[in-house]
Enzyme design. Sequence first.
Site, PDB file in Angstrom:
ATOM      1  CB  CYS A  83      -0.839  -0.254   1.509  1.00  0.00           C
ATOM      2  SG  CYS A  83      -1.749   1.125   0.759  1.00  0.00           S
TER       3      CYS A  83
ATOM      4  CB  CYS B 152      -4.747   2.304  -6.124  1.00  0.00           C
ATOM      5  SG  CYS B 152      -4.121   0.594  -5.473  1.00  0.00           S
TER       6      CYS B 152
END
Length: 221
Positions: A77, A210
């Site tokens: 992430c 993202c």
Amino acid sequence: MNLNFYKYQSLGNDFIIFDWSEKSEDDVTTLLTQPLWSSYVQKLCARHFGIGADGILIIKKNEVIIFNADGSRGQMCLNGLRCVVDVLHTQKNYPLKFSLLMNRQQISATIDVSNDAKVITLQVPFAQVREKLTIKTPTHTFDGFCVDAGNPHFIIFQQQEKNWLAQHGHSIETHEQFPDKTNVEFVWQQGDASYNILVYERGCGITLGCGSGAVALTSLL
């Protein structure tokens, strides 16, 4: 369970961050292996009845780990990692350049505070294109690229609508071709050198950004 936390966002991805770097590995393992931990994550990430977040990041003594909003363990992430970098810099006096471990990858972070703005840059390994793949869902057929950016991505070069993806994204994310599920990105070009990306994140659903998805896309351009 009473826990102190930070709430951060990076490019629209928002996270709950726990700094457990002072806890022993055994104590952290005990917390994360509790039977109710997954449902606890879901409750914290719930938009209307919890704190609200796309996921939970935990700063351990030697690494950073991620749990998705559905309670599942994540892998990589990058937007979240930028938030962690700021926590460590502002709260624990980390220098302007240091490295972090996430999903067995050592990632270098640099903080630039010039021009009255703070810019956090991560140096990550180049994503690897695994294969081109055609999948069939109950309603559609899609041609896309499977890319490994520290976590799995299925990138489809096609314009799509957010409402459609909210309804049908799960059928791609959980397709039988992706036994561990996948992040899904619909990508279309806008202008000579810019692209729109509509994201359906693994274990989370539609998000506003993202970081690993952007890295995955660059491997195809």
